[in-house]
Scaffold this motif. Structure first.
Motif, PDB file in Angstrom:
ATOM      1  N   UNK A 254       0.971  -1.281   0.376  1.00 60.49           N
ATOM      2  CA  UNK A 254      -0.130  -0.203   0.166  1.00 60.49           C
ATOM      3  C   UNK A 254       1.157   1.398  -0.244  1.00 60.49           C
ATOM      4  N   UNK A 255       1.985   1.288   1.136  1.00 64.39           N
ATOM      5  CA  UNK A 255       2.387   2.511   0.975  1.00 64.39           C
ATOM      6  C   UNK A 255       3.412   2.739  -0.543  1.00 64.39           C
ATOM      7  N   UNK A 256       3.820   1.892  -1.061  1.00 66.90           N
ATOM      8  CA  UNK A 256       4.497   1.608  -2.662  1.00 66.90           C
ATOM      9  C   UNK A 256       3.740   2.264  -3.388  1.00 66.90           C
TER      10      UNK A 256
ATOM     11  N   UNK B  35      11.220   2.377   3.440  1.00 65.29           N
ATOM     12  CA  UNK B  35      12.182   1.571   3.800  1.00 65.29           C
ATOM     13  C   UNK B  35      12.470   0.883   5.646  1.00 65.29           C
ATOM     14  N   UNK B  36      11.571   1.514   6.180  1.00 65.64           N
ATOM     15  CA  UNK B  36      11.419   1.373   7.424  1.00 65.64           C
ATOM     16  C   UNK B  36      10.601  -0.264   7.852  1.00 65.64           C
ATOM     17  N   UNK B  37       9.346  -0.258   6.525  1.00 63.78           N
ATOM     18  CA  UNK B  37       9.243  -1.518   7.117  1.00 63.78           C
ATOM     19  C   UNK B  37       9.877  -2.398   5.930  1.00 63.78           C
ATOM     20  N   UNK B  38      10.538  -1.951   4.880  1.00 64.17           N
ATOM     21  CA  UNK B  38      11.328  -2.938   4.379  1.00 64.17           C
ATOM     22  C   UNK B  38      13.019  -3.947   5.289  1.00 64.17           C
ATOM     23  N   UNK B  39      12.822  -2.878   6.413  1.00 64.22           N
ATOM     24  CA  UNK B  39      13.612  -3.891   7.826  1.00 64.22           C
ATOM     25  C   UNK B  39      13.039  -4.310   8.301  1.00 64.22           C
ATOM     26  N   UNK B  40      11.578  -4.073   8.444  1.00 61.68           N
ATOM     27  CA  UNK B  40      10.710  -4.770   9.430  1.00 61.68           C
ATOM     28  C   UNK B  40      10.768  -6.673   8.690  1.00 61.68           C
ATOM     29  N   UNK B  41      10.969  -6.116   7.566  1.00 56.69           N
ATOM     30  CA  UNK B  41      10.850  -7.352   6.649  1.00 56.69           C
ATOM     31  C   UNK B  41      12.131  -8.065   5.725  1.00 56.69           C
ATOM     32  N   UNK B  42      13.257  -7.661   6.821  1.00 62.60           N
ATOM     33  CA  UNK B  42      14.158  -8.500   6.540  1.00 62.60           C
ATOM     34  C   UNK B  42      15.012  -7.789   4.819  1.00 62.60           C
ATOM     35  N   UNK B  43      14.038  -7.375   4.251  1.00 67.39           N
ATOM     36  CA  UNK B  43      14.974  -6.825   2.809  1.00 67.39           C
ATOM     37  C   UNK B  43      15.737  -5.521   3.237  1.00 67.39           C
TER      38      UNK B  43
ATOM     39  N   UNK C 103      16.583  -3.395  -0.971  1.00 68.68           N
ATOM     40  CA  UNK C 103      15.787  -2.605  -0.914  1.00 68.68           C
ATOM     41  C   UNK C 103      15.201  -1.244   0.192  1.00 68.68           C
ATOM     42  N   UNK C 104      15.682  -1.452   1.811  1.00 68.96           N
ATOM     43  CA  UNK C 104      15.468  -0.435   2.309  1.00 68.96           C
ATOM     44  C   UNK C 104      16.507   0.419   2.640  1.00 68.96           C
ATOM     45  N   UNK C 105      17.899  -0.093   2.094  1.00 72.92           N
ATOM     46  CA  UNK C 105      18.764   0.546   2.012  1.00 72.92           C
ATOM     47  C   UNK C 105      18.497   1.774   0.176  1.00 72.92           C
ATOM     48  N   UNK C 106      17.901   1.283  -0.635  1.00 74.95           N
ATOM     49  CA  UNK C 106      18.408   1.710  -1.565  1.00 74.95           C
ATOM     50  C   UNK C 106      16.615   2.948  -1.252  1.00 74.95           C
ATOM     51  N   UNK C 107      15.698   2.443  -0.501  1.00 76.17           N
ATOM     52  CA  UNK C 107      14.674   3.612  -0.762  1.00 76.17           C
ATOM     53  C   UNK C 107      15.539   5.033   0.396  1.00 76.17           C
ATOM     54  N   UNK C 108      15.435   4.405   1.527  1.00 71.14           N
ATOM     55  CA  UNK C 108      16.398   5.366   2.344  1.00 71.14           C
ATOM     56  C   UNK C 108      17.570   6.590   1.627  1.00 71.14           C
ATOM     57  N   UNK C 109      18.566   5.731   0.918  1.00 69.66           N
ATOM     58  CA  UNK C 109      19.516   6.271  -0.042  1.00 69.66           C
ATOM     59  C   UNK C 109      18.301   7.963  -1.028  1.00 69.66           C
ATOM     60  N   UNK C 110      17.601   6.988  -1.180  1.00 72.89           N
ATOM     61  CA  UNK C 110      16.823   7.918  -2.425  1.00 72.89           C
ATOM     62  C   UNK C 110      15.708   9.127  -1.597  1.00 72.89           C
ATOM     63  N   UNK C 111      15.833   8.874   0.452  1.00 76.91           N
ATOM     64  CA  UNK C 111      14.986   9.621   0.998  1.00 76.91           C
ATOM     65  C   UNK C 111      15.677  10.520   0.957  1.00 76.91           C
ATOM     66  N   UNK C 112      17.366  10.543   1.089  1.00 74.37           N
ATOM     67  CA  UNK C 112      18.274  11.663   1.283  1.00 74.37           C
ATOM     68  C   UNK C 112      18.338  12.218   0.163  1.00 74.37           C
ATOM     69  N   UNK C 113      18.250  12.368  -0.898  1.00 70.13           N
ATOM     70  CA  UNK C 113      19.109  12.184  -2.219  1.00 70.13           C
ATOM     71  C   UNK C 113      17.431  13.213  -2.441  1.00 70.13           C
TER      72      UNK C 113
ATOM     73  N   UNK D  70      21.619   3.210   7.536  1.00 69.94           N
ATOM     74  CA  UNK D  70      22.206   3.483   6.281  1.00 69.94           C
ATOM     75  C   UNK D  70      23.826   2.589   6.239  1.00 69.94           C
ATOM     76  N   UNK D  71      24.351   3.173   8.325  1.00 72.20           N
ATOM     77  CA  UNK D  71      25.527   2.285   8.307  1.00 72.20           C
ATOM     78  C   UNK D  71      25.251   0.959   8.757  1.00 72.20           C
ATOM     79  N   UNK D  72      24.098   0.520  10.062  1.00 81.19           N
ATOM     80  CA  UNK D  72      23.820  -0.689  10.505  1.00 81.19           C
ATOM     81  C   UNK D  72      23.655  -1.400   9.044  1.00 81.19           C
ATOM     82  N   UNK D  73      22.765  -0.771   7.736  1.00 80.77           N
ATOM     83  CA  UNK D  73      22.428  -1.047   6.867  1.00 80.77           C
ATOM     84  C   UNK D  73      23.904  -2.308   6.026  1.00 80.77           C
ATOM     85  N   UNK D  74      24.807  -1.499   6.232  1.00 77.81           N
ATOM     86  CA  UNK D  74      25.923  -1.847   5.346  1.00 77.81           C
ATOM     87  C   UNK D  74      26.114  -3.605   6.250  1.00 77.81           C
ATOM     88  N   UNK D  75      26.011  -2.992   7.478  1.00 74.26           N
ATOM     89  CA  UNK D  75      26.481  -5.446   7.666  1.00 74.26           C
ATOM     90  C   UNK D  75      25.491  -6.011   7.635  1.00 74.26           C
TER      91      UNK D  75
END
Length: 325
Positions: A72-74, A90-98, A101-111, A129-134
């Protein structure tokens, strides 16, 4: 790594409020216009549907239906693109373990947000984003072939070449490459966070198979025998004519008064010799014809037996036999 749900709810509520306010503002602007255009009406309808889907996504998120909430959000973002929605996606993707995809959404958010993103929020997102790198890794696909279709974890990525490395979630993955005329190949690998993996996609060509051979009728006639039989038959016919002529002369001599015995004897002998020649030549012609037919049929049968003999092919994939009928 995963933010507390109350933080999510507050953020989603704020985004919902901003979306509703933007919708009301657009409606107010349309109300001031005496002649609204078709484009403005379509835009207002899309924003209205986007707000409704955003509310639905918020409700599903509260019910822990993260997968449906993400859909629905997308969809709301597609209808009315707003960089603020990317943060929630991005936050919902983190909840789903994706995590990729979360990294792409959050980077686009800042951009897309640039200066509109508050300093505190920007620092928060950068921390995420730093945590997602791990929890993500980088995959580079190299191939000399063009047009090789690549399926990654059951989803089609596209066809080679891939110009940029792919950001993927850490963990076990399966990659399948296929192309027409080549044997498909499957790659299974496991990556940890911040790993960088390079796969050289190389496919082996399929073994060539001979096209189906259709047996065409071949005329292998024993012509010398038939020619000899024809010559013998012609000789038998000529001898028969001579025989009939001699017998006719003999009958004439019998009815002719004063004909001598020597003349009758010579004529009778000529008739007998012609008759004997006719019998011999006729017999030879029949024998020659029979032998020629036999030899011709034998050649045809031998050719068919060669055509029907099985072709045995051995390749790395196995052994096979082909029988021609």
């Amino acid at each position: 790594m995963r933010p507390e749900r109350p933080i999510h709810l507050s953020i989603l509520c704020l985004c919902l409020l901003s979306c509703l306010l933007s919708t009301r503002i657009s409606y107010a602007q349309d109300a001031k216009s005496n002649e609204p255009t078709v484009h403005s009406r379509q835009s207002s309808t899309a924003e209205k549907e986007a707000a409704e889907r955003f509310r639905r996504g918020l409700s599903l998120f509260n019910e822990s239906e993260y997968a449906l909430a993400l859909i629905e959000l997308e969809r709301a973002y597609q209808l009315a693109p707003n960089f603020r929605a990317l943060y929630n996606i991005g936050l919902v993707n983190i909840q789903l373990g994706r995590y990729a995809n979360a990294t792409h959404s959050l980077e686009r958010y800042l951009q897309d947000g640039t200066a509109e993103v508050a300093k505190a929020r920007r620092e928060e997102v950068q921390g995420l984003l730093n945590d997602l790198k791990l929890r993500t890794a980088t995959l580079t696909l190299l191939s000399k072939g063009v047009g090789i279709e690549v399926v990654f974890d059951g989803k089609v990525l596209g066809a080679t070449p891939f110009r940029e490395p792919l950001l993927i979630d850490a963990g076990e993955h399966t990659l399948r490459a296929s192309a027409i005329g080549f044997a498909p190949k499957t790659y299974t690998f496991s990556l940890a966070g911040q790993d960088e993996e390079t796969i050289h996609v190389v496919l082996d060509p399929l073994p060539r198979t001979e096209p189906l051979r259709i047996a065409t009728p071949t005329r292998t006639v024993f012509w010398p025998g038939f020619v000899a039989a024809g010559v013998l038959s012609a000789g038998a016919v000529a001898s028969g004519i001579i025989m009939l002529d001699a017998r006719s002369d003999l009958e004439s001599l019998k009815d002719k008064p004063g004909s001598g015995g020597q003349a009758r004897s010579d004529t009778a002998q000529r008739a007998n010799v012609a008759a004997m020649s006719t019998d011999v030549l006729t017999g030879l012609a029949l024998v020659t014809t029979g032998v020629s037919v036999y030899l011709s049929l034998r050649k045809v049968r031998s050719q068919r037996e060669r055509d029907r003999s099985p072709d045995i092919a051995i390749s790395p994939r196995g052994m096979g036999a082909t029988v021609h009928f």
